[in-house]
Motif scaffolding. Structure first.
Motif: not given
Length: 98
Positions: A52-71
């Motif tokens: 019951p505690i589990c969600w259906d999917y997970v997405l893990e993304t890596e970017v250089a920094d907060a600016e790249a995350l915004d992009q």
């Protein structure tokens, strides 16, 4: 150091499961990482256990920094996917520096 963006997805409780739609949406999520240049790491996976505690999917993304995350977050391909995900999934996100 990298910025990691983790998102958990689950079908909304008031939405009837639609296997065809869900497959199309998750295939788009799985492949989006190769389409946006600022993404340095991309992992998408389905939950494998029925708890019951589990969600259906997970997405893990890596970017250089907060600016790249915004992009990434404001990239037109991401925005289009988010618009299509909203009616079917709810999600929770965490962003942190590794």
């Amino acid at each position: 150091m990298l910025m990691r963006h983790i998102v958990l997805f689950r079908r909304k409780s008031d939405v009837t499961k639609d296997a065809v739609l869900e497959k199309a949406l998750t295939e788009r999520m799985a492949s989006l990482g190769a389409e946006i240049p600022v993404i340095q790491g991309w992992k998408f996976a389905a939950n494998e256990l029925s708890r019951p505690i589990c969600w259906d999917y997970v997405l893990e993304t890596e970017v250089a920094d907060a600016e790249a995350l915004d992009q990434y977050l404001f990239h037109p391909l991401h925005q289009a996917l988010v618009a299509d995900l909203k009616p079917y999934f709810e999600w929770a996100a965490v962003d942190y520096t590794t």
